[in-house]
Structures are given as C-alpha cells and as structure tokens.
Design a protein around this motif. Structure first.
Motif, PDB file in Angstrom:
ATOM      1  N   HIS A  88       6.263 -13.427  -9.868  1.00  0.00           N
ATOM      2  CA  HIS A  88       5.263 -13.465  -8.808  1.00  0.00           C
ATOM      3  C   HIS A  88       4.650 -14.856  -8.707  1.00  0.00           C
ATOM      4  N   MET A  92      -0.938 -14.337  -6.915  1.00  0.00           N
ATOM      5  CA  MET A  92      -0.746 -12.912  -6.648  1.00  0.00           C
ATOM      6  C   MET A  92      -0.495 -12.141  -7.938  1.00  0.00           C
ATOM      7  N   MET A  96       2.663  -6.711  -7.226  1.00  0.00           N
ATOM      8  CA  MET A  96       3.257  -6.815  -5.892  1.00  0.00           C
ATOM      9  C   MET A  96       4.657  -6.198  -5.848  1.00  0.00           C
ATOM     10  N   VAL A  99       4.054  -2.128  -5.174  1.00  0.00           N
ATOM     11  CA  VAL A  99       2.931  -1.754  -4.325  1.00  0.00           C
ATOM     12  C   VAL A  99       3.045  -0.297  -3.903  1.00  0.00           C
ATOM     13  N   GLN A 263      -0.386  -1.108   0.483  1.00  0.00           N
ATOM     14  CA  GLN A 263      -0.084  -2.474   0.895  1.00  0.00           C
ATOM     15  C   GLN A 263      -1.331  -3.162   1.437  1.00  0.00           C
ATOM     16  N   PHE A 266      -3.660  -4.059  -1.388  1.00  0.00           N
ATOM     17  CA  PHE A 266      -3.117  -5.164  -2.175  1.00  0.00           C
ATOM     18  C   PHE A 266      -3.447  -6.500  -1.508  1.00  0.00           C
ATOM     19  N   LEU A 267      -3.192  -6.571  -0.195  1.00  0.00           N
ATOM     20  CA  LEU A 267      -3.448  -7.819   0.520  1.00  0.00           C
ATOM     21  C   LEU A 267      -4.930  -8.092   0.720  1.00  0.00           C
ATOM     22  N   GLY A 271      -4.552  -7.580  -4.792  1.00  0.00           N
ATOM     23  CA  GLY A 271      -3.372  -8.370  -5.142  1.00  0.00           C
ATOM     24  C   GLY A 271      -3.623  -9.811  -5.494  1.00  0.00           C
ATOM     25  N   PHE A 352       4.976 -12.402   3.880  1.00  0.00           N
ATOM     26  CA  PHE A 352       4.797 -11.275   2.973  1.00  0.00           C
ATOM     27  C   PHE A 352       5.779 -10.153   3.269  1.00  0.00           C
ATOM     28  N   VAL A 356       7.496  -6.967   0.819  1.00  0.00           N
ATOM     29  CA  VAL A 356       6.698  -5.749   0.875  1.00  0.00           C
ATOM     30  C   VAL A 356       6.650  -5.260   2.314  1.00  0.00           C
TER      31      VAL A 356
END
Length: 1004
Positions: A88, A92, A96, A99, A263, A266-267, A271, A352, A356
């Motif tokens: 990664h 991040m 990831m 996710v 997701q 995470f963003l 993340g 991204f 993902v």
C-alpha cells in the motif's frame, strides 16, 4: 343511490395514495435522520461485513506481514497458489486490499487460486520512531518481507503495489536486482514523474516547488492522516464533492448505500494514515525534483539503485482517466527498465478505481489473477494485457486528455471549465517553456559569474573552502558516489577535517608541497581537499610517469600514497603518508622505509596549533602542480586557486550544473580535467560526482544508470572506446544530457551525439594558466571551441602571417586584429597572476597594456565562434603553403569511415611534408572520391601532402593520439590505403615510385 364495487376500490386507492403523499416524506425524513445519526455516531452505516481471515506471519517495528486465508482456513487443506505480496502507499491503510470481502483484492485473488499476502507498514504516528521513517526504510522492509514470503512458500513472489506502493515495488525490485521475484504488478504508479503531473502542473514549476518543499518544509513537518486525506481529495475536488452529494441524496435509502459503504468510509476517514516528513522530503527530492526513477542513481541506505536492473516481467495497470498516476508517467517504466518485459493493462477508470470498486472487482483483479497464473505457467496471457509500446522521451501531451476527462466525469460543465482553464494554462506554459528554462538557468548562473567577476588576488577561494560552504548549506546533500555507494557533503567534509588533523600531527604545514600518488577513489579526493584546506600545495603525481622527476619538479617534501602505490612511493627519498585503501590495509614495506599510516592517527586527540586557519588560500596562491608530457619530457603545470576557481565556476556555469545533476568523472583526479572540470564543476555546482576506477566500456552504460549520470566528463578520444566496443548497446532511456571536456575528434563528436541523443557535447578550450577560456555551450557547431566564457577574461585574435610566423601590426604600431575567418594568434588580457613562463606582450592595443599570447592559432567565423586551427609551434610550412593540423584533422574526421585523424610533419630534405594518418572505424574504408570531397571543405590553409590509413594509434593516458610513433615511421609506404596530393590539387594513390621520389627528397 347505491355504490358500485369499482367505485369503492377507486376511492380506497385514492385514500391510500393521499395517505402515502402525506406519510412518504415523513418516512423518508425519519430514515434520513436515523441513518444520519448512525453516521454521526459511528462514522458510517453498520454493514455487517466481516474482514477476510489473515495470519500475522511476521511482526517487527517497521511492518507486519499478513497472510490472508492461511492454510488452516482453507477447506480440505487446499494448497496455496502463487504468492502475491501487495504493497500500500504510505498515506493509505493496508486494509485497502480488503475494503469489501466479496469484491476486495484479497478475496478475489484467493478465489482465483492465488495466495494473497499484504505488508502493513502501520500508522507511523502510532509507532515509536515512526515519524522519522524515510523511503529507504520502506524499501528495505519490503525486501525483507519478500525474503520471508519466499522462505515460507518456497516460490518466487509476485509483487503488487498501488500508486506509491507500486513505486516501492519497482524500487525494491531494483534494489534486489529482481532476486526471488516472479513479476511486478503496479497500479497507477508514476515512474517518469515529470512526464505528466497531477492537474497538469508544469514540470519546471513542480521541480522548483518539490526542491523547496523537501528542503524547507517537510524536513521539519509531518503530515497527519486527516491532511493526507484532504490532499488526496483536493487532487480531484469535483469527484469528491459529487460523491458527498450522492451520499447525502441517498441517505434515506439504506439498501442502496450499503454495497458501497465500506469503500466510502475508507476514503472518507478510515483509510488514511500519517505520513512522515523525511519520507515525503525524500519522495519530493529524489523522485520529483530529480526524477531518479527515470535517471537512476537513487540511494537506498547508501547503495545506488537504478530501475535498469529490473529484469523480471512487469505489468503496469494504467487508468485511462487517472489524473494522479497519469498514463504518460506510468508508462515511463518501459524506458526506465530496458531489461524487463513490460506489459500494460488499460482500464477506463480513475486512480482509486484501479484497485477498489466495481470495475476493479470485475476487471482489474480477475486480470491480475490470470496474469499471475500465466507467469506461473498455468494458463494463457490475459486477453487485454498487451506489450507496452516504447514511449517518447518527452511526452506529447501533459496529462489525461480533455475528452477523456469530460466523458468520464460527472458535472460536465464544471469539468469542461476546469479543463479548459488548465489547457489554456498549458498552452501558455508551452509557449514560454524556453523562457522558463532561461530564467532557471540564469538564476543559477548569474551568482556564479558574479562571484567569478569579484575574485581578485586577495580573495579567499579554494576547493576546501567551497566544499565547506556546500557542507554547511546542504549537509545531507549527496556528493560523492563510488563503487555503488553514496556519501554526503557532511560526511566527506568531516573526513577532510580528520585528514587535516592527521597531516598536522605528522608536521605538514601551510605552503608545504606534498605529492599525491593515489588511484582515483574517495581517499584521493579527500587528500587533495585536505591539502587545500590546510593551505598546502597538492602535487598530483601521475602513476605512469617518472616519479623521481615528478618529485623533483614538484619540490615535494612528503608524498601521500594509497596502499596500491606504497611500493612505488617508498622508492622515493622522502617520507610516505599512507591514506585510505579500504579493503586492503595490509601494508608491506621495507624496515628502513619512512612510512606513516595515517589511518592509525586518532583525529580527536590532535590539538590544532595556533597558526592553523582552515582554508587560508588566496586566489593568487599556488594550489596544485599537475604534469604533462611535452616532446617526451615531463613538464610541471602550476595551478593557482584562481585558475582552479575559473575552471570550476566556468564549468558549472557553462554546463548549468545544479543539485539534480550527477557528474561522471572518467579522467583520473591527477589529470587537470579531473581536478578542474569534473571535481571543480561538481563542487561549485552542488552536484553529485561519481568517481570511476577508469574507463571500462563494459560497465559504462550500467554505471550511467546506476549513478543517474547527467553529465559525463571526457578528454580527447576517450569515448571512442565506449562507442566502438562490440558489446555497446544503449537499450531504453539514459539520463545523460551533456558530455563536457576538450579535444573530442569531430567524427567521434557526431557519433556520440547520435548514440546518446538528445544529449549534446559541450567542448571547452582553456590555456594552462586559465587566462583564455572558450566553451561551445550550444554544441550546434561540431568542432568549434565556441565563444569566450563570461567572467573568463577578455581575449582578442591578433592578425598573423603564417609564412613568416609574425603577429602583424597596424599603421600606428599596435597589433592588428584578424578579420573574420582569418587565422590569428589568440591573445588574453590576464586576470590574476601571470605564469612566469608565459609569452607576455606589452603595448599591444594601447600604450603600456599587457597581454599574454596563448601561442594557439584560431579563426573566428561570422557568428563569433572560434575554431582552433593549430598550435603556433606545430604549424607545418610546405611549398604549397601552411598546413594547419587541427583544421585538417577536423575536416578529415568528418568522413564517415574515419575514427581518428592526426596531422604531423615529416622532414623531406630542406622542406617539410604534412602527413595525415587516419584510423578507421571497424569495417570502414575511405574511397579516394570521399577524401577529395572532404578536403574541398578545408576552411584555411593547404591540404596535407600525404594521407594514409593506419591500423592503430598510440594514445596517451588522457586518450590523446601520440605523434611521436607516427612521425618516427617517416613517409608511409605506397599502398591502396595511402594517397599523395598531386599537382592538380587532388589525391591519388601513393605508389612505390612516388614514395621513392619523396624519400629521395628526404635523403637529400
């Protein structure tokens, strides 16, 4: 009146509809409020998702190594497939890759029969010492993790990295030279970082900003997780705003949000982790400001690394609309790794989305799984994976095309406006690219030239002094490269100070003449700099010369030698100071030899005397004595601090050297070119200098890439051995932009520029005393010495009568100036001390003025460029007229088949014959017609009487052809490879009869 059943249904439906109209918004509002409250309290919606199972195989402070779906979790003990280690980026979280369990990387790869591993660097702000991590720490850690995966699985490892994680993958593969790696898969990972930058930033602006931020911001500042998240989102603010708006609009519909909730979380928050300042600074410095993923020469804990060492297969996953890892930048891997088979997989998504999301689940990861199986010999190459085409060195556009952005993004109007503005800015930048380059060059050059112009006899300036200045301004700056290792300015400067203390301990004082008899290596550079700092004179002794004569001419009291030259040094009647040697410290010498091992002196216990002042040298002071062989005799050349500074500052200015450059020193340090041009230019320019153990054609290209060489120094025909080497192949890109030196033959000059395009040659001419300095900075006119170097002093071309060897005067008795394209004697108006052996002229252009005659003959063309035609003493006077040897050599050297051309005099009775010898390129031949066509273009003087082809030429230690062996052979024998100049002015075959006539004339 009665009601019909249909009327009753209709009324009921209308009532329910009316009720829904009233209650629907209320229910939607309640659902929005309930989901919103959950988001506020817990950061998102509860999805009930369970992470994929993994085992911590290794846990150390730098990282934890996860193995997903370990053997005990596989039903029926199903064997693991090929291992894929995923990396990664630093900002991040390692989560990831998982996710979403069903659509995440590890789950899809596992289902496809691949063994997924993940390296987790953790959050550095939660680990002791984590915020001091640099890029090298991550590369070394990843290399250790590869060893572990290899050991556990007993299989070669597929290395997969996203964004900066892919950069880590490339760097680690190069660091390991692809050991134990089956392949590399990189997702949107920039390599040629300056080919296309996010938001189409101009490269010039990015380089300057990156350099500044690395040195002055991130050397003191770390980036917390929230700032990393914000910075990432700011790179695509429209998409960030759209995602948040879509989430708010669907907040009432939990079922619609749940599939993308992990997701989103995470963003949005989970993340992102902190980013250490040293790591950011190193990223900005090495891989943006200096673009060393492309050029090579980046440092991993002192080891120099180049992507050219990667030889395992590479798959670059390219996002068609990726505005962060832009396609032009990602595709740089093809040019940077010429030994590797490089493939690409193009997917229409953003940065991204490569790893993902729905497209990653349906396209990216199945393709990666198929790639791994194909490399492992268990399947066919994925259909959409194709060999990557070789991209041009300079990108034809600056980023993701406008049409792709508009088609891909939402909010078309806003995107169009944004992109049009950037495109307009890009057009403006392109139109002003040359202006920006000029400004950047001027910003570096003007202060140097100003400093040169301020130097007078009593200015304190020396090699040691400027090294101290560089060590103070950039102590951690990389300076000295040797044998694949890098040393900083601070480390080298500290070593110099320690050697100074050792010299003081053994009684060496300011002004002493001390011989330096050493191989070109770091200890030799340190010895020369230490003598400069002490104020002593370094006498640079060529190992292949008469050392007793050199010691006499240099008037040395002691000699510093390395262990390799200890035996030769002890043969001299003086004390020997042994320095360096590194791996070979077994000193063997006679019992009666006066030898001091300098490495045994502890500098910390040496008391500095009251007389010592570091770097006391004035410009007028003698600093070095170098040697040359003239007419078979050893001649001492005195070099003052002013002479050294003139060449050093002139080189740095003419070559526009900056801290992103690496100068490759092929000439030994005891030669004036190595001392004045390579070392001097590098120190003044603040660049790195790579020392070589001598010219090795088989290692030349590799070392260019390993060291990230941008400027190669040469002397005379040195590069001929490289170009003519049968093994010479220049596959892929190279970092060289300039070759700097003097004496390169015209034919070789053209071949070097052809092989190493777009690099060009900057040819220097400088007199021994430095009073006249010329430089062909533009490099457009092959063979020209260029124009006077700013700050190098005033020169003039005096009118000259070649027949009578006279400098001509005008009606008033002053020296006349040569007209355009007329041969003249180069005169220099002296600055600083005048060499007592120089030819001094007074009353030249004005009463009582003082000029120095360089004794070199030049012509100046219509543009003001100077062309060397001969040395005054080597002019050959024949019955047909004077023959200017250098002009003839340049002309004959332009024949395609000619490798080297030299012209010399052979006595023929009471007259002289001008003879030119040609050494041909392998397999080359010279038809008589080509010879006659070439000589028509002779700019000045007469053609040589005889031209012949030789099978070999003896070259000096500096690769200059030696005329003595050719001259001693006399008039060449008649053959099909020899010609004489007939009375009609054309060349014809030299026969035995014609030679007999010439020889008879000589005998008479």
């Amino acid at each position: 009146m009665s009601w019909r059943s249909g009327d009753r249904v209709s009324v009921k439906e209308r009532a329910l509809a009316h009720f829904s109209f009233v209650t629907g918004p209320v229910s939607r509002l309640l659902a929005t409020a309930q989901n919103g409250l959950e988001v506020l309290r817990y950061g998102g919606l509860e999805t009930g998702a369970v992470p994929s199972p993994f085992q911590i195989v290794e846990s150390v402070p730098m990282y934890r190594l996860r193995r997903y779906f370990p053997p005990d979790s596989r039903p029926g003990g199903k064997p693991a497939g090929p291992p894929v280690l995923m990396v990664h980026p630093m900002m991040m979280s390692a989560d990831m890759w998982d996710v979403t369990r069903n659509e995440g990387a590890v789950g899809i790869l596992h289902a496809a029969g691949v063994d997924p591993w993940v390296i987790d660097f953790g959050s550095p702000d939660q680990v002791e010492g984590g915020m001091q991590r640099n890029l090298a720490d991550h590369v070394v850690a990843l290399s250790e993790a590869i060893d572990t995966v290899k050991k556990v699985t007993d299989r070669d490892v597929h290395l997969a990295g996203y964004s900066q994680g892919g950069m880590f993958a490339y760097q680690t593969a190069a660091y390991r030279r692809s050991k134990d790696l089956a392949s590399i898969v990189a997702f949107g990972s920039p390599v040629d970082t300056l080919a296309a930058l996010p938001m189409n930033l101009p490269a010039g602006l990015a380089v300057g900003a990156a350099d500044f931020m690395a040195d002055h911001v991130f050397s003191r500042l770390d980036v917390p997780g929230w700032l990393a998240r914000t910075g990432f989102q700011m790179l695509d603010p429209i998409k960030t705003a759209q995602s948040r708006l879509d989430f708010l609009r669907q907040l009432h519909d939990r079922e619609a949000l749940l599939p993308r909730e992990q997701q989103r979380r995470f963003l949005a928050s989970d993340g992102w982790i902190a980013w250490s300042g040293p790591a950011i600074a190193e990223l900005l410095k090495q891989f943006i400001a200096h673009n060393r993923m492309m050029s090579g020469g980046f440092s991993i804990r002192g080891d120099l690394v180049t992507l050219a060492d990667i030889d395992c297969p590479v798959l670059a996953v390219v996002g068609e609309v990726d505005d962060i890892g832009q396609p032009a930048s990602v595709r740089g891997i093809k040019r940077a790794s010429p030994q590797a088979e490089v493939f690409e997989y193009l997917i229409r998504t953003g940065h991204f989305g490569l790893v993902v999301g729905s497209k990653a689940a349906s396209q990216t990861w199945p393709t990666v799984a198929a790639w791994v199986r194909w490399i492992s010999g268990d399947g066919e190459m994925p259909q959409d994976v194709v060999p990557m085409a070789l991209q041009p060195d300079q990108a034809t556009d600056t980023g993701v095309p406008l049409a792709s952005r508009v088609a891909h993004g939402a909010g078309a109007a806003a995107e169009v406006t944004f992109s049009v503005a950037r495109s307009a800015a890009g057009a403006f930048v392109a139109a002003n690219k040359s202006a920006r380059a000029l400004v950047a060059e001027t910003a570096r050059t003007l202060p140097r030239l100003a400093r040169l112009g301020q130097i007078n006899d009593h200015t304190r300036i020396s090699l040691g002094r400027i090294m101290t200045e560089q060590a103070r301004s950039t102590p951690g700056g990389e300076f000295l490269l040797f044998d694949g290792r890098v040393h900083t300015y601070e480390a080298v400067d500290r070593r110099v100070d320690n050697v100074v203390r050792g010299l003081i301990q053994v009684g060496v004082r300011q002004g002493a003449h001390v011989g330096v008899l050493m191989e070109t290596r770091p200890s030799a550079l340190v010895a020369i700099a230490a003598l400069s700092r002490l104020g002593a004179v370094a006498v640079l002794m060529p190992p292949d010369a008469d050392l007793h004569e050199a010691a006499r001419l240099g008037a040395i009291s002691d000699v510093i030698a390395d262990p390799v030259h200890l035996e030769a040094a002890t043969a001299l009647p003086m004390r020997v100071l042994v320095l360096g040697g590194g791996e070979s410290r077994d000193l063997e010498f006679a019992d009666d030899a006066d030898v001091v091992d300098m490495e045994q002196i502890d500098p910390d216990v040496v008391s500095l005397p009251g007389w010592y002042r570091p770097d006391p040298g004035y410009a007028k002071d003698l600093a070095y004595i170098a040697f040359a062989t003239v007419g078979g005799e050893l001649v001492a050349r005195q070099i003052t601090n002013f002479r050294w500074a003139l060449s050093a500052i002139g080189t740095a200015s003419a070559a526009n050297l900056g801290n992103g450059d690496t100068v490759y020193c092929l000439t030994p340090l005891h030669h004036q070119s190595g001392l004045l041009v390579s070392l001097g230019g590098a120190v003044v320019g603040g660049t790195r200098i790579a020392l070589s153990r001598g010219l090795r054609p088989d290692r030349f290209v590799h070392e260019l890439r390993q060291y990230g060489v941008t400027v190669v120094s040469y002397t005379w025909a040195m590069l001929r051995d490289v170009i003519d080497d049968p093994a010479f192949v220049l596959n892929g890109t190279h970092p060289v932009r300039l070759f700097i030196g003097s004496g390169m033959p015209t034919g070789l000059w053209g071949r070097v520029e052809e092989e190493f395009a777009p690099a060009h040659v900057v040819e220097f001419f400088a007199t021994t005393d430095g009073q006249a300095v010329l430089a062909n900075v533009a490099g457009a006119k092959i063979g020209s010495e260029g124009r006077p170097l700013p700050g190098g002093g005033h020169i003039e071309l005096a009118a000259y009568d070649a027949e009578d060897d006279l400098i001509l005067e005008d009606d008033r008795g002053f020296v006349a100036l040569a007209a355009t394209n007329e041969v003249g004697v180069l005169l220099a108006h002296p600055r600083g001390p005048v060499d007592p052996t120089a030819s001094v002229k007074r009353g030249v252009f004005a009463p009582a003025d003082l000029w120095v005659s360089t004794e070199y003959l030049f012509r100046r063309d219509e543009d003001g460029d100077y062309w060397l035609v001969a040395n005054r003493g080597s002019l050959i006077r024949t019955p047909r007229g004077p023959v200017f040897g250098d002009a003839v050599n340049d002309t004959l050297g332009r024949i395609d088949a000619v490798d080297l051309a030299v012209t010399y005099r052979v006595p023929a009775g009471e007259r002289e014959l001008a003879v030119s010898a040609l050494l041909l390129r392998p397999g080359g031949s010279v038809p008589t017609a080509d010879l006659n066509a070439a000589i028509v273009n002779l700019p000045v003087g007469s053609a040589p009487d005889v031209v012949h082809v030789v099978t070999d030429m003896t070259l000096s230690a500096t690769y200059r052809p030696l005329l003595g062996p050719l001259r001693s052979a006399g008039i060449p024998k008649g053959s099909r490879h020899a010609w004489y100049l007939d009375e009609d002015g054309t060349y014809k075959r030299l026969t035995a009869a014609v030679r007999a006539e010439l020889t008879a004339s000589a005998d008479e």
